[in-house]
Design a protein around this motif. Structure first.
Motif, short mmCIF file in Angstrom:
data_model
loop_
_atom_site.label_atom_id
_atom_site.label_comp_id
_atom_site.label_asym_id
_atom_site.label_seq_id
_atom_site.Cartn_x
_atom_site.Cartn_y
_atom_site.Cartn_z
N SER A 127 2.69 -4.32 -10.30
CA SER A 127 2.42 -2.88 -10.38
C SER A 127 2.62 -2.35 -11.79
N ASP A 164 2.23 1.64 -3.50
CA ASP A 164 1.18 2.13 -4.41
C ASP A 164 0.98 3.62 -4.25
N ASP A 165 0.86 4.07 -3.01
CA ASP A 165 0.63 5.50 -2.75
C ASP A 165 1.81 6.34 -3.18
N TYR A 166 3.00 5.83 -2.95
CA TYR A 166 4.20 6.56 -3.36
C TYR A 166 4.24 6.73 -4.88
N THR A 224 0.57 4.08 5.58
CA THR A 224 0.26 4.95 4.46
C THR A 224 -0.03 6.36 4.94
N GLU A 225 -0.57 6.48 6.16
CA GLU A 225 -0.86 7.81 6.71
C GLU A 225 0.43 8.59 6.95
N GLY A 276 0.82 -1.21 0.00
CA GLY A 276 0.00 0.00 0.00
C GLY A 276 0.85 1.26 0.00
N ILE A 277 1.94 1.23 0.76
CA ILE A 277 2.87 2.36 0.78
C ILE A 277 3.50 2.56 -0.60
N ALA A 309 1.74 9.73 3.57
CA ALA A 309 0.99 10.85 3.00
C ALA A 309 1.41 12.18 3.62
N ASP A 345 1.66 6.60 -6.93
CA ASP A 345 0.55 7.47 -7.33
C ASP A 345 0.88 8.94 -7.12
N ALA A 346 1.74 9.24 -6.14
CA ALA A 346 2.12 10.63 -5.86
C ALA A 346 3.20 11.13 -6.80
#
Length: 342
Positions: A69, A37-39, A291-292, A34-35, A295, A41-42
């Motif tokens: 991915s 993925d978010d990284y 993930t928080e 999840g980390i 972010a 996406d950013a």
């Protein structure tokens, strides 16, 4: 997200890299993915790991993420070798033998046939530097790595390596990964000028001072709970008793919090933005358990500190260098050299 060249190379990386020391330990595989993925996406494209992170599990977790991915092809992969992964007497150091085995093992765990940046995790006083650099030159020629760099090297070690590589006509190192934060600025005496002189980019680790610069700790109140110092108050260089006893620690935190409150951002974002704006810095390494946390840290990418903010932070955190050889004209010359950098 903004991007910079990886040291003197032609490859572009995001100004915030994703450090993955937590993968497989403080973050399970689902959270780690999840980390990642978010990284991605950013807009982040620079993943930093090491073979010894969670005894190889970090590389394996990244490898399984890469297979699924859509962003895998955009990622710049960096890993490290130097420390033992087993009990073999030769499973250590920067010899040709150990680095050959360590690199092949990292490639296998990551599930790739090529690593973008291979870093020597620390200096090896027992292996001739020519042997290490010769292996790295050959690894570039063999297509196993694109570039190489160092981690935790001193200024003279870095400069000696660059001099040998240049004299032999070998590939030159492109990066150095040092500890660097508002709390830890000793690298500005020798290491930053050496990196600037060599055209190498800095990849600072622990830019939040092991959590101290997040503002979550209170003066004279020992940390508890699910934090690094809460779980281990005597953890390494960020140990609670030592830093709590230093007035400089709390003076820095106070200014970080003042600026954060005035800008309506988190203390972490202020501390990260200061490091990102320092000379020679290519990409700041972020570590996250959740993930928080990621972010909040990534929001620093949109924070541009004012010259006044940078000056306040730099003044309150100024390192206490000895008068000789760093005082007087020496410090003036160093300041001009650093300010005249990137």
């Amino acid at each position: 997200m903004q991007y910079r060249k990886l040291g003197s190379s032609g490859t572009s990386v995001s100004t915030y890299a994703l450090g993955t020391m937590t993968f497989g330990a403080e973050a399970d595989e689902a959270t780690s993915h999840g980390i990642l993925d978010d990284y991605a996406d950013a807009g982040g494209n620079f993943i930093d790991t090491a073979d010894v992170y969670t005894a190889g599990a970090s590389e394996e977790i990244i490898g399984r993420w890469l297979t699924k991915s859509a962003a895998a092809g955009e990622m710049i992969l960096a890993t490290k070798g130097r420390f033992p992964m087993g009990k073999d007497v030769n499973d250590l150091g920067l010899s040709r033998r150990h680095l050959r085995l360590a690199l092949d093992a990292s490639l296998k765990r990551l599930g790739v046939d090529h690593i973008d940046l291979y870093q020597m995790h620390s200096w090896d006083p027992l292996t001739p530097l020519e042997e290490t650099l010769g292996f790295l030159h050959d690894a570039v020629a063999a297509g196993k790595i694109s570039y190489y760099g160092f981690s935790n090297y001193t200024g003279w070690q870095l400069t000696k390596a660059v001099g040998i590589a240049r004299a032999r006509g070998w590939d030159l190192p492109v990066t150095l990964q040092p500890q660097y934060s508002l709390l830890v600025r000793g690298i500005e005496a020798e290491i930053v000028p050496a990196a600037l002189d060599a055209g190498m980019g800095l990849l600072p680790w622990s830019p939040l001072g092991g959590g101290w610069l997040t503002g979550k700790y209170l003066r004279d109140t020992a940390p508890q709970g699910a934090t690094r110092l809460g779980e281990n108050p005597e953890r390494g260089m960020e140990a609670w008793k030592k830093r709590n006893a230093q007035e400089r620690t709390w003076a820095i935190i106070d200014v970080v919090l003042e600026i954060a409150n005035a800008r309506d951002v988190s203390a972490s974002q202020v501390a990260l933005a200061w490091v990102e704006q320092q000379p020679a810095v290519t990409s700041v390494i972020l570590g996250a358990r959740t993930t928080e946390q990621l972010a909040d840290n990534l929001a620093a990418a949109t924070l541009q500190l004012s010259p006044e903010d940078v000056q306040r932070l730099s003044e309150v955190s100024a390192p206490d260098f000895a008068d000789y050889p760093y005082g007087g004209p020496g410090i003036e010359q160093r300041s001009r050299r650093i300010d005249g950098g990137r």
